[in-house]
Write a protein that holds these residues in place. Sequence first.
Motif: not given
Length: 664
Positions: A45-49, A51-58, A307-312
Amino acid sequence: MSKKSVTRRGFLLTSAAVAAGGALMPRGLWALGQDAVVDVPRSNNHIGYEKVAWKARPFPMEQVRLRPGLLKDMQERNRVYLYMLPNDRLLHSFRLTAGKPSRAEPLGGWEAPDCDLRGHLTGGHYLSACALMYASTGDESLRLKAEALVGALAECQQPDGYLGAYPSSMYDRMKKGVELPADQHWNGSTDHVWVPFYTYHKIMAGHLDMYTHCGSEAALHTATRMADWAIKWIELLSDEELDKVQRIEHGGMNEVMFNLYAITGEKKYLNGGLRFEHKRFFTPLAAHQDKLAGLHSNTNIPKVIGAARGYELTGDERYKDIAEYFWQTVVDHHTFAPGGTSNTNEGWSEPDTTGIHLGPGGQECCCSYNMLKLTRHLFGWKPDARWMDYYEHLLWNVRAGTQNENGRLMYYVPTIPGGWKTFDDPYESNLCCTGSGMEEYAKLVDTIYFQDEKSVYVNQFVASEVNWPEKRARLVQQTEFPEEGHTSIAIYAEKPVSFVLKVRDPHWAEGTAVSVNGRPEKAVKGSDGYLVIERIWKGGDRVEVNLPMALRQESVAGSPELATVAYGPLVLAACMGRNGLSRELIDAGQGPEMERLPAMPMPSFEARSETSKESKGTASWVKKTGEGELRFQTVGQAKETDLKPLYQVLDERYSVYWKKAHKA
Ligand SMILES: [Zn+2]
């Protein structure tokens, strides 16, 4: 190196010695995780920290429940295990370290009071497992047990924030580096050290999981104080000292720091994650160079999850590139037929050499656990069936079947012909894979279904149900997959509701067919490999999906003389009998002792000419026998051999690799 040294300890010291020589180089707010540890709704919802939102999420795990079936059995056996470990025993070494009395009977194995890995499971994996199990089942008693453990651990935390089952002075030894000759093993002396930050990561992650899934503010408080101690410790290091320290297994310290930043928004944790980046490991990956040979596998995969979390969290494409390149490299060049990675000694060999490294060790279960976690990130960024095909392959070949009927867990999945599965002891083993295993079977719900604004993704074929409050709908999946190539999905809704049902069309299915309410449905297959069924759904609608399985011969990269056989998603194993096998040999948790029971000749089959069906992937030299169960047999061979899915092999000798025998 003797068999007994085929352990984390043995590998670590050997590789570290080589490296030193220079030859190797919140409910509401809480709860919700992209990779089960992180905050999905806030990020998406772009209210957190993020930068990259998943296109599909669990779907949040508490909205998904298993129904009776193979995975439900695995979950229940694991739940029993979690109750079998009393808090006082889990706390013993933490209490002694904090100068508190403890009269509890110590646990053994890698949690023994004289083992320098102690705390990894008791204060780490165990908390993660309880938190995940609570999210998966709503077991309130287990949550309370884990919350009590969090409280008691907090009493053991030092004023400076340090928490461990051994003193913080153990960390200082790492600054000198580990410089043992390759043939010298750690002897318990205080001159050397095992893997302190590896353990620290597990303890921090356990606490974060307790916050994320159970809303434990106390656990978050402990984790932040632990992080503060770790940041202070590495801040004092020069780059050269940090490099020495990072030659010792430290796993996902970058990941857990990033996750703490995702929850708190405090920049010091973001910087902590960046500081813990293992540059020596990441630099070749960023340059798309496969330098994995000789490196330890399981300690490095969590760095890539980091690294994946760093990207996100930063949007840094370099991190994304590292994660994607690493995943593809491991899957294409360092993976055994059943899906596991790592060879004997827990490390990687040269690319495309798995066929010449068939051994009693290898395919360490932690590696599969961590590769599954990494795969979810890649799927989230770009939903595609190929990620979930891989996920399914590991789920059914090296996760199912690595827990036995008593809930006991495995360390390695042997690939040596005539090898057998070995299982740990509930109190006396406490291996790394015991810990990651207790997490695995607590989070079996977390990847079955994903969603985006208008779609539900059916990723895995598992008897289960998912609640979708945004659509006021519930989906119930009934299946005995993989014992049948079929699943059915019933929709329950208060009133007609529009959404897209996306069903993974697996790579192995020979002509997937869909029907809705008994009528064939022309489901379009999207470029993402999912079958798309878009309509206004009514309560009582039922979707049937037929997933025909066929026998398939598969090649082994780098070893053209070898082959394996699969049936749909299942790798088949040649059954090689129980001769010489005893309960004692099976209950030897650290892998089969081949010096006590030698390997057997690899089974062979007669290969026909290169233009035959075999070369095109079918396996006409194997047939399915019987209707109701997954049993197979070779055809037209000098000696016929029975086969069954690897996940069903528990107490017999086997081989998943076959040699091609050519006619003279
Ligand atoms: Zn392990």
